[in-house]
Design a protein around this motif. Sequence first.
Motif, PDB file in Angstrom:
ATOM      1  N   ILE A  68       6.254  22.866   5.041  1.00 19.74           N
ATOM      2  CA  ILE A  68       6.513  22.300   3.723  1.00 19.74           C
ATOM      3  C   ILE A  68       5.212  21.752   3.150  1.00 19.74           C
ATOM      4  N   SER A  69       5.258  21.336   1.911  1.00 17.54           N
ATOM      5  CA  SER A  69       4.035  20.890   1.250  1.00 17.54           C
ATOM      6  C   SER A  69       3.519  19.591   1.865  1.00 17.54           C
ATOM      7  N   ALA A  70       2.206  19.415   1.783  1.00 18.91           N
ATOM      8  CA  ALA A  70       1.598  18.170   2.253  1.00 18.91           C
ATOM      9  C   ALA A  70       2.143  16.977   1.484  1.00 18.91           C
ATOM     10  N   SER A  71       2.467  17.176   0.219  1.00 20.11           N
ATOM     11  CA  SER A  71       3.006  16.089  -0.605  1.00 20.11           C
ATOM     12  C   SER A  71       4.333  15.589  -0.056  1.00 20.11           C
ATOM     13  N   LYS A  72       5.192  16.510   0.367  1.00 22.87           N
ATOM     14  CA  LYS A  72       6.494  16.096   0.870  1.00 22.87           C
ATOM     15  C   LYS A  72       6.363  15.418   2.227  1.00 22.87           C
ATOM     16  N   VAL A  73       5.458  15.904   3.079  1.00 24.19           N
ATOM     17  CA  VAL A  73       5.223  15.257   4.371  1.00 24.19           C
ATOM     18  C   VAL A  73       4.753  13.816   4.151  1.00 24.19           C
ATOM     19  N   LEU A  74       3.827  13.637   3.223  1.00 26.37           N
ATOM     20  CA  LEU A  74       3.342  12.294   2.919  1.00 26.37           C
ATOM     21  C   LEU A  74       4.449  11.433   2.335  1.00 26.37           C
ATOM     22  N   MET A 111       4.880  10.394  -6.366  1.00 28.07           N
ATOM     23  CA  MET A 111       5.981  10.878  -7.197  1.00 28.07           C
ATOM     24  C   MET A 111       5.463  11.371  -8.550  1.00 28.07           C
ATOM     25  N   LEU A 112       4.507  10.634  -9.126  1.00 33.36           N
ATOM     26  CA  LEU A 112       3.914  11.065 -10.398  1.00 33.36           C
ATOM     27  C   LEU A 112       3.140  12.367 -10.215  1.00 33.36           C
ATOM     28  N   TRP A 113       2.378  12.447  -9.112  1.00 34.22           N
ATOM     29  CA  TRP A 113       1.622  13.660  -8.798  1.00 34.22           C
ATOM     30  C   TRP A 113       2.554  14.854  -8.655  1.00 34.22           C
ATOM     31  N   ALA A 114       3.655  14.684  -7.921  1.00 35.08           N
ATOM     32  CA  ALA A 114       4.599  15.775  -7.697  1.00 35.08           C
ATOM     33  C   ALA A 114       5.257  16.207  -9.006  1.00 35.08           C
ATOM     34  N   ARG A 115       5.562  15.239  -9.844  1.00 37.28           N
ATOM     35  CA  ARG A 115       6.177  15.579 -11.133  1.00 37.28           C
ATOM     36  C   ARG A 115       5.198  16.368 -11.996  1.00 37.28           C
ATOM     37  N   PHE A 119      -2.557   7.210  -0.933  1.00 36.67           N
ATOM     38  CA  PHE A 119      -2.226   8.381  -1.746  1.00 36.67           C
ATOM     39  C   PHE A 119      -3.231   9.520  -1.531  1.00 36.67           C
ATOM     40  N   ALA A 120      -4.467   9.327  -1.959  1.00 37.44           N
ATOM     41  CA  ALA A 120      -5.424  10.436  -1.987  1.00 37.44           C
ATOM     42  C   ALA A 120      -5.848  10.893  -0.589  1.00 37.44           C
ATOM     43  N   SER A 121      -6.247   9.938   0.270  1.00 36.70           N
ATOM     44  CA  SER A 121      -6.787  10.358   1.574  1.00 36.70           C
ATOM     45  C   SER A 121      -5.702  10.928   2.483  1.00 36.70           C
ATOM     46  N   ARG A 146       0.833  -1.206   0.000  1.00 37.77           N
ATOM     47  CA  ARG A 146       0.000   0.000   0.000  1.00 37.77           C
ATOM     48  C   ARG A 146       0.865   1.253   0.000  1.00 37.77           C
ATOM     49  N   SER A 147       1.865   1.285   0.886  1.00 30.41           N
ATOM     50  CA  SER A 147       2.746   2.452   0.965  1.00 30.41           C
ATOM     51  C   SER A 147       3.560   2.619  -0.310  1.00 30.41           C
ATOM     52  N   LEU A 148       4.001   1.507  -0.889  1.00 32.08           N
ATOM     53  CA  LEU A 148       4.801   1.573  -2.115  1.00 32.08           C
ATOM     54  C   LEU A 148       3.971   2.109  -3.275  1.00 32.08           C
ATOM     55  N   VAL A 149       2.727   1.635  -3.412  1.00 34.15           N
ATOM     56  CA  VAL A 149       1.839   2.127  -4.456  1.00 34.15           C
ATOM     57  C   VAL A 149       1.550   3.611  -4.243  1.00 34.15           C
ATOM     58  N   GLY A 150       1.251   3.989  -3.003  1.00 32.24           N
ATOM     59  CA  GLY A 150       0.985   5.388  -2.699  1.00 32.24           C
ATOM     60  C   GLY A 150       2.175   6.275  -3.009  1.00 32.24           C
TER      61      GLY A 150
END
Length: 298
Positions: free
Chosen positions: A182-188, A54-58, A231-233, A45-49
Amino acid sequence: MNSRHPPGASAFALMILLCAIWGFQQVTIKIAIDGISPVLQSGIRSLVGLALLMLWARWRGLPLLQADGTARLGLLAGALFAVEFVFIYAGLAHTTASRMIVFLYTAPCLTVLGLHWCVPGERLHWRHFAGIALAFAGITAGFLGESGSAAGTFLGDLLGLLAAVGWAATTVLIRASGLSRISASKVLGYQLAVSAVVMLPLSPLLGEAGITRLSLPVLLALAYQGVIVAFASYLAWFWLLQTYLVGRLMVFSFLTPLFGVAFGVLFLDDPLTPSFLLAAGCVAAGIVLVNLPQGKKA
């Protein structure tokens, strides 16, 4: 540190949606466990997320790998996140699911205490504490009452409590440190990367069977955990942490086990008990009490 403001209707709606997503996750874990061991599920789950993040950030042009002085804090948050799930899965081998829910959901109480002491902007009043206590009392009566005082569950109960400490510590660390800037994306990203590194090798060390049977329901359940939950939640949750007063939102997390039971009734034919209805009423009353508008001072 960036200012936070009280949540409004949109934040409440998003938090309820997140609790429903996390509650349904319990159903998908039960479905996927027929073909994939639970700790391995968490690692995948963590690996998929992480891959989706990474795709979202790119796509959004977010510099996830840029040095900003938060690496140590981020790795610590990721380690706490991973340890929480290790304690949960290990504890379930020594206690019942109902008792695990009760001890795990001391986390919102611990979180608001930590925020109250560590973050000046998150100070709460007696009414807020009373609402959180009421919601927790409802969860305790509703779920602990189902399993009674089971014998020989001390170790599992203790691990559930330690998982709650890990959850609360993660939230307080993010809110009270440089991670809030920092961004929520980086925290996640920190949390998914560390948990994947911990969970994937931990599964065989715990003697899990691993992947035993792949079917369409198992794959769909695993996809739900990776895409929707990890990922999303979680991305939405960390955005909420960085935007609103967290203490007002944490009481909503008591809805998660209630959603879990409700979905179990709908999809797994679990029984609907009077204690569940009592728990739901107490949680609803606690949420209202915590988020009532503050009266104006004369």
